[in-house]
Design an enzyme around this catalytic site. Structure first.
Site, PDB file in Angstrom:
ATOM      1  N   ASP A  87       0.830  -1.214   0.000  1.00 28.99           N
ATOM      2  CA  ASP A  87       0.000   0.000   0.000  1.00 28.99           C
ATOM      3  C   ASP A  87       0.859   1.256   0.000  1.00 28.99           C
ATOM      4  O   ASP A  87       0.448   2.289  -0.529  1.00 28.99           O
ATOM      5  CB  ASP A  87      -0.939  -0.023   1.207  1.00 28.99           C
ATOM      6  CG  ASP A  87      -1.835  -1.242   1.150  1.00 28.99           C
ATOM      7  OD1 ASP A  87      -2.615  -1.344   0.190  1.00 28.99           O
ATOM      8  OD2 ASP A  87      -1.715  -2.130   2.017  1.00 28.99           O
ATOM      9  N   LYS A  97       1.515  -2.578   4.482  1.00 30.88           N
ATOM     10  CA  LYS A  97       0.682  -3.552   3.795  1.00 30.88           C
ATOM     11  C   LYS A  97      -0.567  -3.816   4.640  1.00 30.88           C
ATOM     12  O   LYS A  97      -0.718  -3.300   5.725  1.00 30.88           O
ATOM     13  CB  LYS A  97       1.456  -4.870   3.600  1.00 30.88           C
ATOM     14  CG  LYS A  97       2.543  -4.741   2.530  1.00 30.88           C
ATOM     15  CD  LYS A  97       3.212  -6.078   2.207  1.00 30.88           C
ATOM     16  CE  LYS A  97       2.322  -7.238   2.017  1.00 30.88           C
ATOM     17  NZ  LYS A  97       1.292  -7.081   0.982  1.00 30.88           N
ATOM     18  N   GLY A  98      -1.463  -4.638   4.079  1.00 30.50           N
ATOM     19  CA  GLY A  98      -2.644  -5.029   4.854  1.00 30.50           C
ATOM     20  C   GLY A  98      -3.932  -4.417   4.355  1.00 30.50           C
ATOM     21  O   GLY A  98      -4.978  -4.556   4.990  1.00 30.50           O
ATOM     22  N   GLY A 100      -5.636  -5.513   2.165  1.00 34.34           N
ATOM     23  CA  GLY A 100      -6.540  -6.656   1.957  1.00 34.34           C
ATOM     24  C   GLY A 100      -6.706  -7.495   3.213  1.00 34.34           C
ATOM     25  O   GLY A 100      -7.236  -8.613   3.148  1.00 34.34           O
ATOM     26  N   GLU A 106       0.938 -12.711   5.192  1.00 34.00           N
ATOM     27  CA  GLU A 106       1.884 -12.117   4.234  1.00 34.00           C
ATOM     28  C   GLU A 106       3.241 -11.901   4.906  1.00 34.00           C
ATOM     29  O   GLU A 106       4.288 -12.175   4.311  1.00 34.00           O
ATOM     30  CB  GLU A 106       1.345 -10.780   3.713  1.00 34.00           C
ATOM     31  CG  GLU A 106       0.166 -10.936   2.769  1.00 34.00           C
ATOM     32  CD  GLU A 106      -0.430  -9.605   2.320  1.00 34.00           C
ATOM     33  OE1 GLU A 106      -0.922  -9.551   1.194  1.00 34.00           O
ATOM     34  OE2 GLU A 106      -0.408  -8.629   3.097  1.00 34.00           O
ATOM     35  N   LYS A 124       2.016   4.086  -5.274  1.00 34.82           N
ATOM     36  CA  LYS A 124       2.329   3.566  -3.932  1.00 34.82           C
ATOM     37  C   LYS A 124       3.657   4.089  -3.365  1.00 34.82           C
ATOM     38  O   LYS A 124       3.970   3.841  -2.203  1.00 34.82           O
ATOM     39  CB  LYS A 124       2.396   2.028  -3.974  1.00 34.82           C
ATOM     40  CG  LYS A 124       1.183   1.332  -4.578  1.00 34.82           C
ATOM     41  CD  LYS A 124      -0.027   1.482  -3.720  1.00 34.82           C
ATOM     42  CE  LYS A 124      -1.239   0.719  -4.240  1.00 34.82           C
ATOM     43  NZ  LYS A 124      -1.134  -0.705  -4.262  1.00 34.82           N
TER      44      LYS A 124
HETATM   45  C1  5RP Z   1      -3.137  -7.231   1.220  1.00 32.06           C
HETATM   46  C2  5RP Z   1      -1.998  -6.360   0.855  1.00 32.06           C
HETATM   47  C3  5RP Z   1      -1.910  -5.932  -0.567  1.00 32.06           C
HETATM   48  O1  5RP Z   1      -0.731  -6.450  -1.099  1.00 32.06           O
HETATM   49  C4  5RP Z   1      -1.895  -4.436  -0.627  1.00 32.06           C
HETATM   50  O2  5RP Z   1      -3.079  -3.972  -0.009  1.00 32.06           O
HETATM   51  C5  5RP Z   1      -1.830  -3.929  -2.074  1.00 32.06           C
HETATM   52  O3  5RP Z   1      -2.983  -4.325  -2.750  1.00 32.06           O
HETATM   53  P1  5RP Z   1      -3.262  -3.914  -4.255  1.00 32.06           P
HETATM   54  O4  5RP Z   1      -2.255  -4.615  -5.096  1.00 32.06           O
HETATM   55  O5  5RP Z   1      -4.670  -4.378  -4.502  1.00 32.06           O
HETATM   56  O6  5RP Z   1      -3.147  -2.423  -4.356  1.00 32.06           O
HETATM   57  O7  5RP Z   1      -1.169  -5.998   1.646  1.00 32.06           O
HETATM   58  O8  5RP Z   1      -3.198  -7.454   2.595  1.00 32.06           O
END
Ligand code: 5RP
Length: 227
Positions: A87, A97-98, A100, A106, A124
């Site tokens: 993120d 991160k996180g 999702g 992870e 990002k």
């Molecule tokens: C999930 C994560 C993802 O890797 C992070 O949110 C980036 O997601 P995206 O590729 O959809 O932008 O940490 O827990």
């Protein structure tokens, strides 16, 4: 106008080309990693690669199976290379991160890999971590006490709520996510350790000092940043 999904596809494809026959691969979570897993599945099929994937979420498990990637677990194998999204990425390649809600698994997968590769579109990349809140995976009984503890540390916590589900997001591990905003995180290492000492916190979304390489998707092509 930049098509951010196209940038995500480009980095996912380039990362899939890093994988070598016989490797055990950590499979991250999110919309960028989605492309990586799809491209890797194509390589497995076209080149008859003998690789094993270790997913970081139900999302990546299901997608890997659909893509024809054989699955194993951390109990059985060490990981040669992990590929994951992020993120936020700072100039030292520390991450938040996180987004999702998958950061606990992870972190286990990404930090144990011989090589950890991050794939992101250029939105990002930040000078300093902290515009994106730090997700904390917490056990449900600890909600009030963890909230108080992070407020004491200067954070602004918000319980992540579900979409197409009433009430809070429930992680793959059955827990809550407390998104906690800290302005300008000066020392990600210290904050990462400090947050994990709060009773009830299972894991937080700061990944300091574990990234080996970042593939950044830009309008004029991918840029590789190595540690
Ligand atoms: C999930 C994560 C993802 O890797 C992070 O949110 C980036 O997601 P995206 O590729 O959809 O932008 O940490 O827990």
């Amino acid at each position: 106008m930049v098509d951010s999904d196209l940038l995500k596809q480009n980095v996912g494809k380039q990362a899939s080309e890093l994988i070598q026959d016989g490797q055990v691969v950590g499979l991250g979570t999110g919309s960028t990693t989605h492309h990586f897993i799809r491209y890797l599945g194509e390589r497995v099929k076209n080149e008859e690669l003998d690789i094993l994937g270790i997913p970081t979420s139900f999302q990546s498990l299901i997608l890997a199976r659909e893509s024809g990637i054989k699955i194993t677990t951390l109990d059985e194998y060490d990981i040669n290379i992990a590929v994951d999204g992020a993120d936020e990425v700072n100039p030292s390649l520390d991450l938040i991160k996180g987004g999702g809600a998958a950061h606990t698994l992870e972190k286990l997968v990404d930090s144990s890999a011989d090589e950890f590769v991050v794939i992101v579109d250029d939105s990002k990349m930040v000078d300093s971590l902290g515009k994106f809140p730090v997700p904390l995976e917490i056990i449900p009984d600890s909600l009030r006490l963890v909230k108080n503890a992070v407020i004491e540390m200067g954070g602004v916590p918000e319980l992540r709520m579900g979409i197409q589900k009433d009430g809070p997001v429930i992680t793959d591990n059955g827990n809550f996510v407390l998104d906690t905003k800290f302005d300008d995180i000066e020392n990600p290492y210290e904050l990462e350790i400090e947050l994990n000492t709060i009773p009830g916190v299972l894991e937080n979304g700061i990944f300091a000092g574990i990234t080996d390489k970042v593939i950044v998707g830009r309008e004029n092509g991918n840029e590789i940043i190595e540690k």
